[in-house]
Structure formats: structure tokens, C-alpha cells
Design an enzyme around this catalytic site. Structure first.
Site, short mmCIF file in Angstrom:
data_model
loop_
_atom_site.label_atom_id
_atom_site.label_comp_id
_atom_site.label_asym_id
_atom_site.label_seq_id
_atom_site.Cartn_x
_atom_site.Cartn_y
_atom_site.Cartn_z
N LEU A 54 0.87 -1.17 0.00
CA LEU A 54 0.00 0.00 0.00
C LEU A 54 0.90 1.21 0.00
O LEU A 54 1.94 1.23 0.68
CB LEU A 54 -0.90 0.05 1.24
CG LEU A 54 -2.09 -0.91 1.34
CD1 LEU A 54 -2.83 -0.68 2.66
CD2 LEU A 54 -3.04 -0.77 0.17
N ASP A 55 0.54 2.26 -0.74
CA ASP A 55 1.30 3.49 -0.72
C ASP A 55 1.41 4.00 0.72
O ASP A 55 0.51 3.77 1.54
CB ASP A 55 0.61 4.58 -1.55
CG ASP A 55 0.64 4.28 -3.04
OD1 ASP A 55 1.44 3.42 -3.45
OD2 ASP A 55 -0.12 4.93 -3.77
N ARG A 56 2.47 4.73 0.98
CA ARG A 56 2.67 5.30 2.32
C ARG A 56 1.46 6.11 2.76
O ARG A 56 1.02 6.02 3.91
CB ARG A 56 3.92 6.19 2.31
CG ARG A 56 4.24 6.84 3.65
CD ARG A 56 5.51 7.66 3.56
NE ARG A 56 5.91 8.18 4.86
CZ ARG A 56 7.05 8.86 5.08
NH1 ARG A 56 7.88 9.08 4.08
NH2 ARG A 56 7.35 9.29 6.30
#
Length: 242
Positions: A54-56
Site C-alpha cells: 500500500l502506498d505510504r
């Protein structure tokens, strides 16, 4: 930081990743000192292996394998579209009631990849917040189901249809992001991985994992005046009270 565990068996474990937390160490984010991988290892006292990313800036369901054998089984399930993923997002403007975004995306090496996203609009909002030549600002709460899993797919797809995600700096609307930061002290990206469903590779049973929205996402929904029952998953605070 304590991670909220959403699901756990002898093979897999899933947590509700907060906005702003990296999955693992990265050379492109040297400012980070905490990572979901290390935090979960310390919390449960076991080795874990991230099954996906998951993106930050994206919150929500993050799945890990508890051994390397399962990691070798579960990762291909994401690549082979055997995982059903749903997200909720807040977009700029009033989005169509539903739609499919079929728009290929370029990889870092320049190659194009097929990318497909299905979405439906859950609620429309208009608030008394002047923006540019408009006396009000309009927004949409949407549920998105990516059929493919490309880098920043949802962020790039919603920007492509001119309804960027609020708080997304690289792909979003910088003027809107500045407006939200100055008006509401809000600079979190409004993208949340709300659910993950799949057939368990060992038990052969259906697994449905849901992640309550994080407090900042719930605050934005409240600012927009969107009834909480229109959000497909509850807020983290509500879930803790249940």
C-alpha cells in the site's frame, strides 16, 4: 505505535495500516523511522512477510504471510487477480454515479500496462468553501474496485477523469490540497483500502477482511456532511466502541 489486527490465522495476518506509515524500509523515504513490517514483527513476536503493498499515504487492509511458503502462494494470487480489493476515496468535484476507467499506465521503464478500475459514487457533497471562481466546493465519496494492481493506479486513474483524490500531491490538485491544509489543517490523502476478499489457499474458505476508516478520513467525511451510514466501513473510533 500499535497496529490494529483485522484478521489472523496460522498462515496469514492482516492489519489496518494508518495513513503515512510505510510498509517497509525504503531508500526514497529516509525521513521515516517506523514501518508496518517491523512494527508487526515486534508486536506479535513472529516473522512476517508483506503479501502486497500500500502506498505510504494510503491506509487500510494490509496483508502479511507468516512464513515464506505461504508468501510464495499468496503473492501470485494478487498478480493473478484472485484478490478482490475495494477502496474508498474522497474526490474533487461531483463524479459520475458509476463507471469503469480503462486507461493504460506507463511503468517506470516506459512500458505501458493495462489498468482497469471500476467505481461507484456513494455520496456527493457541496460545502460553503469558496474555490477559484466558485462560491462553493464540490466533492464525491466513491468506492473503487481495481481490476488490476498498477503503481498508483487509483490515484492516476481518478486524476485522469479529472476527479483527483483529495490530499494526493503528485497526482492530485495542488490548489485543492493547499485549500484543505490552510482551511482544515488536513493534508492526508483520502484513500483507504476498505476491504480484501479471497479464497484461503489452505482452508479453501472465503476470507473477507474489512478495515474501518482512520480518524482523519472520518473527520473529512464529517466536514463534508456525509452521513456515516453511507461509508461502507465504520470509522476506527466507532469500531473500537463496538
Amino acid at each position: 505505535m500499535h497496529l490494529d489486527i483485522l484478521y489472523e490465522d496460522e498462515y496469514l495476518i492482516a492489519v489496518n495500516k494508518p495513513h503515512g506509515l510505510l510498509v517497509h524500509r525504503s531508500s526514497i523515504a529516509s525521513d521515516a523511522s517506523e514501518f508496518a513490517l517491523q512494527l508487526l514483527r515486534q508486536q506479535i513476536g513472529k516473522m512476517v512477510h508483506p503479501a502486497h503493498r500500500l502506498d505510504r499515504k494510503t491506509s487500510g487492509v494490509l496483508l502479511f504471510s507468516l512464513n515464506r511458503e505461504m508468501d510464495g502462494v499468496i503473492q501470485p494470487m494478487f498478480a493473478n487477480r484472485q484478490m478482490s480489493k475495494k477502496y474508498v476515496a474522497v474526490l474533487r468535484g461531483h463524479a459520475p454515479a458509476e463507471g469503469t476507467i480503462d486507461y493504460a499506465l506507463k511503468k517506470e521503464n516506459g512500458m505501458m500496462q493495462e489498468a482497469i478500475t471500476h467505481y461507484k459514487t456513494l455520496a456527493l457533497a457541496e460545502i460553503d468553501l469558496p474555490f477559484g471562481k466558485h462560491s462553493t466546493s464540490r466533492y464525491s465519496l466513491v468506492e473503487a474496485q481495481p481490476e488490476t494492481g498498477r503503481m498508483h493506479q487509483l490515484r492516476r486513474h481518478f486524476a485522469h477523469i479529472l476527479h483527483p483524490i483529495i490530499g494526493d500531491r503528485p497526482h492530485g490538485c495542488n490548489k485543492q490540497n493547499k485549500l484543505w491544509k490552510e482551511t482544515f489543517e488536513m493534508d492526508t490523502m483520502m484513500l483507504h483500502a476498505s476491504s480484501l476478499s479471497f479464497i484461503h489457499p489452505v482452508h479453501n474458505t472465503r476470507v473477507d477482511i474489512e478495515a474501518p476508516i482512520q480518524p482523519e478520513f472520518a473527520r473529512v467525511v464529517d466536514i463534508l456532511g456525509i452521513p456515516s451510514d453511507l461509508v461502507p466501513v465504520p470509522s476506527l473510533t466507532t469500531a473500537l466502541d463496538m
